[in-house]
Design a protein around this motif. Structure first.
Motif, mmCIF file in Angstrom:
data_model
loop_
_atom_site.group_PDB
_atom_site.id
_atom_site.type_symbol
_atom_site.label_atom_id
_atom_site.label_comp_id
_atom_site.label_asym_id
_atom_site.label_seq_id
_atom_site.Cartn_x
_atom_site.Cartn_y
_atom_site.Cartn_z
ATOM 1 N N GLY A 14 21.374 -10.786 27.435
ATOM 2 C CA GLY A 14 19.974 -10.498 27.730
ATOM 3 C C GLY A 14 19.045 -11.138 26.717
ATOM 4 N N ALA A 15 19.375 -10.957 25.436
ATOM 5 C CA ALA A 15 18.505 -11.494 24.388
ATOM 6 C C ALA A 15 18.454 -13.016 24.456
ATOM 7 C CB ALA A 15 18.997 -11.039 23.014
ATOM 8 N N SER A 16 19.629 -13.662 24.590
ATOM 9 C CA SER A 16 19.606 -15.130 24.609
ATOM 10 C C SER A 16 18.977 -15.643 25.905
ATOM 11 C CB SER A 16 21.009 -15.702 24.395
ATOM 12 O OG SER A 16 21.958 -15.010 25.170
ATOM 13 N N GLY A 17 19.163 -14.906 27.008
ATOM 14 C CA GLY A 17 18.511 -15.307 28.253
ATOM 15 C C GLY A 17 16.997 -15.262 28.126
ATOM 16 N N LEU A 18 16.490 -14.224 27.456
ATOM 17 C CA LEU A 18 15.048 -14.100 27.247
ATOM 18 C C LEU A 18 14.535 -15.242 26.381
ATOM 19 C CD1 LEU A 18 14.324 -10.303 26.631
ATOM 20 C CD2 LEU A 18 13.622 -11.723 28.549
ATOM 21 N N VAL A 19 15.232 -15.469 25.265
ATOM 22 C CA VAL A 19 14.775 -16.504 24.331
ATOM 23 C C VAL A 19 14.754 -17.867 25.018
ATOM 24 C CG1 VAL A 19 15.384 -17.777 22.246
ATOM 25 C CG2 VAL A 19 15.473 -15.278 22.252
ATOM 26 N N SER A 20 15.837 -18.206 25.714
ATOM 27 C CA SER A 20 15.886 -19.551 26.284
ATOM 28 C C SER A 20 15.049 -19.645 27.552
ATOM 29 C CB SER A 20 17.332 -19.979 26.538
ATOM 30 O OG SER A 20 17.698 -19.680 27.858
ATOM 31 N N GLY A 21 14.780 -18.489 28.213
ATOM 32 C CA GLY A 21 13.930 -18.532 29.391
ATOM 33 C C GLY A 21 12.464 -18.649 29.020
ATOM 34 N N LEU A 22 12.082 -18.015 27.913
ATOM 35 C CA LEU A 22 10.666 -17.898 27.592
ATOM 36 C C LEU A 22 10.156 -18.962 26.627
ATOM 37 C CD1 LEU A 22 10.329 -14.024 27.281
ATOM 38 C CD2 LEU A 22 9.564 -15.476 29.152
ATOM 39 N N SER A 23 11.058 -19.603 25.895
ATOM 40 C CA SER A 23 10.545 -20.585 24.935
ATOM 41 C C SER A 23 11.286 -21.896 25.082
ATOM 42 C CB SER A 23 10.685 -20.063 23.505
ATOM 43 O OG SER A 23 12.003 -20.253 23.046
ATOM 44 N N ARG A 24 10.525 -22.956 24.881
ATOM 45 C CA ARG A 24 11.095 -24.285 25.080
ATOM 46 C C ARG A 24 12.138 -24.589 24.003
ATOM 47 N NH1 ARG A 24 9.587 -27.313 28.974
ATOM 48 N NH2 ARG A 24 7.893 -25.877 29.418
ATOM 49 N N TRP A 25 11.798 -24.218 22.751
ATOM 50 C CA TRP A 25 12.770 -24.526 21.693
ATOM 51 C C TRP A 25 14.014 -23.673 21.858
ATOM 52 C CZ3 TRP A 25 14.153 -20.423 18.729
ATOM 53 C CH2 TRP A 25 13.238 -19.363 18.600
ATOM 54 N N GLY A 26 13.825 -22.444 22.352
ATOM 55 C CA GLY A 26 14.973 -21.584 22.605
ATOM 56 C C GLY A 26 15.896 -22.201 23.635
#
Lengths: 233, 237
Positions: free
Chosen positions: B63-75
């Motif tokens: 969930g956390a990594s999905g949020l980070v990579s979904g919401l931010s380009r650098w993520g």
């Protein structure tokens, strides 16, 4: 009161392609202006700039007061009930009573607790209008909001918009490619071509207008758009 | 139902010997005994606990990594390529590594369940966020919603349907991972019960264990379906 819209020498280019090429435009408080043009003439781009959705421009595009916009698609949040979609325009989670009143104005009083996906195209578009209007905007931008509707629904929507405008008196900028629509609703019709305003028509006819009353101006506006009515008809 | 009758018939007539597969009646009888002496409940509790905590860990990471990579380009640049690469690897193939890293206790079992959960959840959450209709985000922008508010009111809700799909896949994989994981030197749980029964040729107990696995899987799946129907009410009608 300052003009809701004050545009001077506006240029906009996407890469090498110039879309708006020196636009000057003033819209007075409460004035209804229609912006006519063929697809790709830059009219939607101008609207997006005024809505603050595109800030990468040259020249001045000043907008005073609250701005609302209704798009060609209603753009409702499908997971929120109709009244909550309207309350979204108020920018606060409560406001059911305000939303209900707005729904009544667009003649959808019974639909407050409906899901947006259950609405017809015309109903959804009316909700979208209500959402734009609850903000009591000084400037209402309409981006071909009737373009996707059938002809009968469109007629009803023209009357509705006229009534709402008479009631709330925002300045309106209506983007359309429908000449009749522009002449029936607007005080002033601007013709945009290749990024420039090439013609301006004042429509001094009493409201509500009928199609027959605008026939004469229709021919002239069409000529500005490069359509020869004699051969087209 | 007819299948069970046929199975019972085959067992009674001796076509199906009990060392290959016990008869339904024997299975039911053993189930009764296992319930009565508390063995089944103990095993059930241990296995449920493994799935639960493994799921929590996996859901938190995915969930956390999905949020980070979904919401931010650098993520996305940072996280998505390695995850997309790793997901092609069947996670059950990681068992040898997990044993080397975590030993043979509870940890490799939790790690296996967690990795089975994290990937489908990540992939679907990420895809759900990326599929957000830009038109809706734009509409919220004109209404004066800040980036954070747009994420809360528009982006995350529109990612919910896809995330629920991911949740259902994740739960299915969680049970599968558990069954495989419990083959590793388990000293408690349903897998232990089944492995032990195998040693003594108790096919009846093996079948009881399998039935419980199946029921657990069906139950969690049904729970997510109920959840979907409640949350996604706006989709139909």
């Amino acid at each position: 009161m300052a003009n809701p819209v004050s545009v001077r020498g506006l240029h906009k280019a996407f890469g090498a392609r110039t879309v708006l090429d020196g636009i000057d435009l003033e819209i007075a408080p409460g004035e209804f202006v229609a912006l006519l043009g063929r697809s790709g003439c830059g009219k939607s781009t101008l609207l997006r700039i005024l809505a603050g959705l595109d800030r990468d421009v040259e020249g001045a595009a000043e907008v005073q007061g609250t701005v609302s916009i209704a798009f060609q698609q209603p753009r409702l949040l499908p997971w929120r009930k109709v009244w909550r979609n309207i309350a979204l325009g108020l920018h606060r989670p409560d406001g059911r009573s305000v939303a209900l009143k707005a729904l009544e104005e667009v003649r959808l009083a019974g639909h407050a607790d409906a899901w947006p996906l259950t609405l017809s195209g015309g109903e959804a578009q009316r909700v979208s209008l209500a959402r734009a209007l609850v903000r009591e905007p000084d400037l209402l931008l309409l981006d071909e909001p009737f373009g996707a509707l059938d002809a009968l629904t469109r007629l009803a929507m023209h009357h509705l918009v006229e009534d709402l405008w008479a009631e709330h008196r925002p300045a309106v900028l209506l983007v359309t490619h429908d000449v009749d629509e522009a002449l029936l609703l607007a005080d002033r019709v601007l013709v945009l071509d290749e990024g420039r305003i090439v013609a301006e028509h004042h429509v001094d006819l009493p409201r509500p207008r009928r199609r027959a009353s605008v026939v004469e101006q229709r021919t002239r506006v069409l000529a500005d758009l490069g359509v020869d009515v004699e051969t087209a008809a | 139902m007819a299948l069970v009758l046929l199975w019972q018939l085959a067992s009674s007539t001796g076509v199906l010997p009990p060392e290959k597969l016990a008869s339904p009646l024997t299975v039911a009888q053993s189930a009764g005994e296992l319930i009565a002496d508390g063995q089944l409940l103990d095993a059930f509790t241990v296995s449920l606990g493994r799935v639960f905590f493994g799921f929590l860990i996996g859901a938190a990471v995915g969930g956390a990594s999905g949020l980070v990579s979904g919401l931010s380009r650098w993520g996305e640049t940072l996280l998505d390529p390695p995850v997309q690469m790793l997901r092609t690897l069947p996670h059950l193939g990681l068992i040898p590594l997990f044993i080397l890293w975590f030993g043979i206790g509870e940890e490799p079992k939790l790690a296996l369940v967690a990795s089975g959960v994290a990937f489908p959840l990540y992939l679907n959450l990420h895809a759900g966020i990326r599929q957000t209709d830009p038109g809706l985000v734009e509409a919220a922008r004109v209404l004066g919603y800040s980036r954070f508010e747009r994420v809360v009111h528009v982006v995350l809700p529109s990612a919910v349907p896809q995330t629920l799909v991911g949740l259902r896949i994740a739960l299915g994989t969680a049970w599968l991972s558990l069954i495989v994981g419990e083959q590793i030197n388990a000293d408690a749980g349903l897998g232990f019960l089944i492995n032990n029964a195998r040693e003594f040729l108790r096919t009846d107990v093996v079948v009881v264990g399998l039935v419980v696995y199946a029921l657990l899987g069906l139950t969690t799946d049904a729970l997510v379906r109920v959840l979907e129907r409640r949350i996604l009410r706006w989709r139909t009608r």
